[in-house]
Scaffold this motif. Structure first.
Motif, mmCIF file in Angstrom:
data_model
loop_
_atom_site.group_PDB
_atom_site.id
_atom_site.type_symbol
_atom_site.label_atom_id
_atom_site.label_comp_id
_atom_site.label_asym_id
_atom_site.label_seq_id
_atom_site.Cartn_x
_atom_site.Cartn_y
_atom_site.Cartn_z
ATOM 1 N N LEU A 51 -49.453 35.376 -117.468
ATOM 2 C CA LEU A 51 -49.527 34.013 -116.951
ATOM 3 C C LEU A 51 -50.021 33.114 -118.061
ATOM 4 O O LEU A 51 -51.066 33.366 -118.650
ATOM 5 C CB LEU A 51 -50.491 33.937 -115.765
ATOM 6 N N LYS A 52 -49.279 32.100 -118.374
ATOM 7 C CA LYS A 52 -49.689 31.150 -119.393
ATOM 8 C C LYS A 52 -49.830 29.780 -118.761
ATOM 9 O O LYS A 52 -48.998 29.355 -117.982
ATOM 10 C CB LYS A 52 -48.684 31.112 -120.552
ATOM 11 N N VAL A 53 -50.904 29.093 -119.122
ATOM 12 C CA VAL A 53 -51.190 27.778 -118.567
ATOM 13 C C VAL A 53 -51.072 26.765 -119.695
ATOM 14 O O VAL A 53 -51.742 26.886 -120.710
ATOM 15 C CB VAL A 53 -52.611 27.737 -117.966
ATOM 16 N N GLU A 54 -50.217 25.795 -119.526
ATOM 17 C CA GLU A 54 -49.998 24.815 -120.574
ATOM 18 C C GLU A 54 -49.905 23.411 -119.988
ATOM 19 O O GLU A 54 -49.583 23.242 -118.818
ATOM 20 C CB GLU A 54 -48.701 25.102 -121.341
ATOM 21 N N ARG A 55 -50.168 22.435 -120.829
ATOM 22 C CA ARG A 55 -49.895 21.056 -120.459
ATOM 23 C C ARG A 55 -48.559 20.689 -121.083
ATOM 24 O O ARG A 55 -48.339 20.906 -122.250
ATOM 25 C CB ARG A 55 -50.988 20.118 -120.972
ATOM 26 N N ALA A 56 -47.665 20.107 -120.300
ATOM 27 C CA ALA A 56 -46.313 19.862 -120.815
ATOM 28 C C ALA A 56 -45.687 18.641 -120.163
ATOM 29 O O ALA A 56 -44.511 18.613 -119.880
ATOM 30 C CB ALA A 56 -45.435 21.074 -120.599
ATOM 31 N N LEU A 57 -46.488 17.607 -119.913
ATOM 32 C CA LEU A 57 -45.983 16.400 -119.282
ATOM 33 C C LEU A 57 -45.956 15.290 -120.303
ATOM 34 O O LEU A 57 -46.946 15.035 -120.980
ATOM 35 C CB LEU A 57 -46.877 16.001 -118.109
ATOM 36 N N THR A 58 -44.818 14.641 -120.455
ATOM 37 C CA THR A 58 -44.681 13.551 -121.409
ATOM 38 C C THR A 58 -44.348 12.270 -120.679
ATOM 39 O O THR A 58 -43.417 12.229 -119.878
ATOM 40 C CB THR A 58 -43.571 13.858 -122.435
ATOM 41 N N ASP A 106 -41.283 16.230 -117.822
ATOM 42 C CA ASP A 106 -41.879 17.552 -117.989
ATOM 43 C C ASP A 106 -41.038 18.295 -119.013
ATOM 44 O O ASP A 106 -39.850 18.526 -118.796
ATOM 45 C CB ASP A 106 -41.878 18.264 -116.637
ATOM 46 N N ARG A 107 -41.657 18.699 -120.123
ATOM 47 C CA ARG A 107 -40.913 19.437 -121.153
ATOM 48 C C ARG A 107 -41.417 20.863 -121.292
ATOM 49 O O ARG A 107 -41.397 21.451 -122.376
ATOM 50 C CB ARG A 107 -40.967 18.700 -122.493
ATOM 51 N N SER A 108 -41.884 21.442 -120.185
ATOM 52 C CA SER A 108 -42.355 22.816 -120.236
ATOM 53 C C SER A 108 -41.234 23.789 -120.574
ATOM 54 O O SER A 108 -41.465 24.844 -121.145
ATOM 55 C CB SER A 108 -43.011 23.211 -118.914
ATOM 56 N N ALA A 109 -39.999 23.451 -120.189
ATOM 57 C CA ALA A 109 -38.834 24.216 -120.629
ATOM 58 C C ALA A 109 -38.388 23.631 -121.966
ATOM 59 O O ALA A 109 -38.143 22.440 -122.068
ATOM 60 C CB ALA A 109 -37.707 24.134 -119.600
ATOM 61 N N VAL A 200 -43.244 28.255 -113.865
ATOM 62 C CA VAL A 200 -42.002 28.402 -114.611
ATOM 63 C C VAL A 200 -41.830 29.855 -115.034
ATOM 64 O O VAL A 200 -42.769 30.485 -115.532
ATOM 65 C CB VAL A 200 -41.984 27.481 -115.843
ATOM 66 N N VAL A 201 -40.638 30.395 -114.842
ATOM 67 C CA VAL A 201 -40.330 31.784 -115.213
ATOM 68 C C VAL A 201 -40.065 31.854 -116.707
ATOM 69 O O VAL A 201 -39.165 31.198 -117.223
ATOM 70 C CB VAL A 201 -39.105 32.306 -114.439
ATOM 71 N N ARG A 220 -25.383 33.264 -111.044
ATOM 72 C CA ARG A 220 -26.175 32.075 -110.726
ATOM 73 C C ARG A 220 -27.179 32.322 -109.602
ATOM 74 O O ARG A 220 -28.034 31.483 -109.338
ATOM 75 C CB ARG A 220 -25.257 30.903 -110.371
ATOM 76 N N GLU A 221 -27.101 33.468 -108.944
ATOM 77 C CA GLU A 221 -28.054 33.800 -107.884
ATOM 78 C C GLU A 221 -29.298 34.496 -108.416
ATOM 79 O O GLU A 221 -30.273 34.684 -107.674
ATOM 80 C CB GLU A 221 -27.384 34.699 -106.842
ATOM 81 N N LYS A 222 -29.298 34.897 -109.689
ATOM 82 C CA LYS A 222 -30.402 35.654 -110.240
ATOM 83 C C LYS A 222 -31.534 34.735 -110.691
ATOM 84 O O LYS A 222 -31.343 33.561 -110.964
ATOM 85 C CB LYS A 222 -29.915 36.479 -111.435
ATOM 86 N N LEU A 223 -32.740 35.313 -110.772
ATOM 87 C CA LEU A 223 -33.854 34.611 -111.396
ATOM 88 C C LEU A 223 -33.569 34.476 -112.882
ATOM 89 O O LEU A 223 -33.177 35.445 -113.540
ATOM 90 C CB LEU A 223 -35.156 35.387 -111.188
ATOM 91 N N ARG A 224 -33.786 33.275 -113.422
ATOM 92 C CA ARG A 224 -33.438 33.000 -114.812
ATOM 93 C C ARG A 224 -34.642 32.503 -115.598
ATOM 94 O O ARG A 224 -35.632 32.037 -115.040
ATOM 95 C CB ARG A 224 -32.348 31.924 -114.888
ATOM 96 N N LEU A 225 -34.499 32.546 -116.914
ATOM 97 C CA LEU A 225 -35.455 31.932 -117.811
ATOM 98 C C LEU A 225 -35.567 30.440 -117.488
ATOM 99 O O LEU A 225 -34.556 29.765 -117.310
ATOM 100 C CB LEU A 225 -35.001 32.121 -119.257
ATOM 101 N N PHE A 226 -36.777 29.952 -117.393
ATOM 102 C CA PHE A 226 -37.112 28.548 -117.120
ATOM 103 C C PHE A 226 -36.884 28.123 -115.675
ATOM 104 O O PHE A 226 -37.045 26.944 -115.350
ATOM 105 C CB PHE A 226 -36.378 27.581 -118.063
ATOM 106 N N ASP A 227 -36.512 29.045 -114.788
ATOM 107 C CA ASP A 227 -36.494 28.687 -113.368
ATOM 108 C C ASP A 227 -37.881 28.231 -112.946
ATOM 109 O O ASP A 227 -38.903 28.775 -113.400
ATOM 110 C CB ASP A 227 -36.081 29.893 -112.514
ATOM 111 N N ARG A 228 -37.925 27.256 -112.032
ATOM 112 C CA ARG A 228 -39.195 26.753 -111.514
ATOM 113 C C ARG A 228 -39.407 27.270 -110.095
ATOM 114 O O ARG A 228 -38.552 27.069 -109.240
ATOM 115 C CB ARG A 228 -39.184 25.221 -111.523
ATOM 116 N N ILE A 229 -40.517 27.914 -109.879
ATOM 117 C CA ILE A 229 -40.860 28.403 -108.543
ATOM 118 C C ILE A 229 -41.674 27.317 -107.849
ATOM 119 O O ILE A 229 -42.805 27.024 -108.248
ATOM 120 C CB ILE A 229 -41.636 29.726 -108.608
#
Length: 261
Positions: A51-58, A106-109, A200-201, A220-229
């Motif tokens: 689990l990584k916690v970051e600030r990523a709001l611009t 949000d630029r977390s991705a 974010v995944v 497209r039904e799979k969990l992907r990189l950068f998906d947001r839960i």
């Protein structure tokens, strides 16, 4: 303040070899103001591998200078995708009297930007005249700015420096993912921002989530990189609360969002 997981999770500060620009920046003309105090905390979690916690709001304020067959498969595999409208382009022109783009992003991705809030500026003016399917609203994604794509920071720089902008916008697509996990972890690498309402995944590792992906036939039904839960079972709005639900639940239902194709 850096948010940490609940009790029972160990935490360690990551070391950086060089200062890193704060992920929250006010962009004025050709200058960006911000501190280099961003912290990233990597945590071992019983349910989530990392689990990584970051600030990523611009805050960007620029001043002068399936088709039905797919739906049936989704139901059969306990993954439901809500069809969204197609991507669209929005042209914006800065003028001497109107220079502010006016949007919080949000630029977390690292590959694209997500709209968090529309403020006073060019986008607000565009929305007043645009039909519903062509408005830039919170939740949608900016995939390209002029000819720049695949790099969130580069897209922000292009928005800041250019007077003529063409934004490629993707509506938000929602995907429902459900699987049994028992008492084991999900095998997900997740991160979130202290001020965020989503996780974010970052990757899917061995575990129930990967077995779900392996069973799903439609990509497209799979969990992907950068998906947001956005929601875990009936819990939403707080990443810490969603993580707690992931820990205790033996069966999880994840509401996932991503840019629509």
């Amino acid at each position: 303040q850096v948010t940490r997981a609940r009790a029972g999770c160990s935490a360690a500060r990551s070391r950086r070899s060089a200062p890193r620009r704060d992920a929250i920046a006010m962009l004025w003309c050709c200058a960006a103001s911000g501190s280099s105090t961003m912290e990233t905390v990597a945590q071992k979690h019983d349910t989530v591998e990392t689990l990584k916690v970051e600030r990523a709001l611009t805050e960007l304020v620029v001043q002068p200078g399936e088709d039905q067959n797919d739906s049936m498969r989704e139901l059969a595999l306990l993954s439901r995708c809500e069809k969204a409208s197609s991507r669209f382009d929005v042209a914006l022109t800065k003028t001497p009297c109107s220079r502010a783009v006016g949007v919080s992003l949000d630029r977390s991705a690292s590959e694209y930007l997500q709209v968090v809030q529309v403020n006073k500026g060019l986008i607000e003016e565009h929305n007043k005249a645009a039909p519903d399917g062509s408005k830039i609203v919170p939740g949608c994604f900016i995939m390209q700015v002029n000819k720049t794509s695949g790099d969130a920071q580069a897209m922000l720089d292009t928005m800041r420096k250019n007077d003529q902008l063409t934004l490629r916008v993707a509506p938000k697509e929602e995907v429902l993912v459900e699987f049994d996990k028992g008492r084991q972890g999900c095998g997900l690498d997740l991160f979130y921002m202290p001020e965020a309402t989503v996780m974010v995944v970052r990757s899917v590792k061995d575990g129930p989530a990967k077995r779900f992906n392996d069973a799903v036939k439609v990509e497209r039904e799979k969990l992907r990189l950068f998906d947001r839960i956005e929601k875990v079972n009936d819990v939403a709005g707080s990443p810490a609360a969603m993580l707690a639900e992931l820990e205790k639940a033996t069966r999880v239902s994840l509401m996932v969002t991503r840019p629509a194709e």
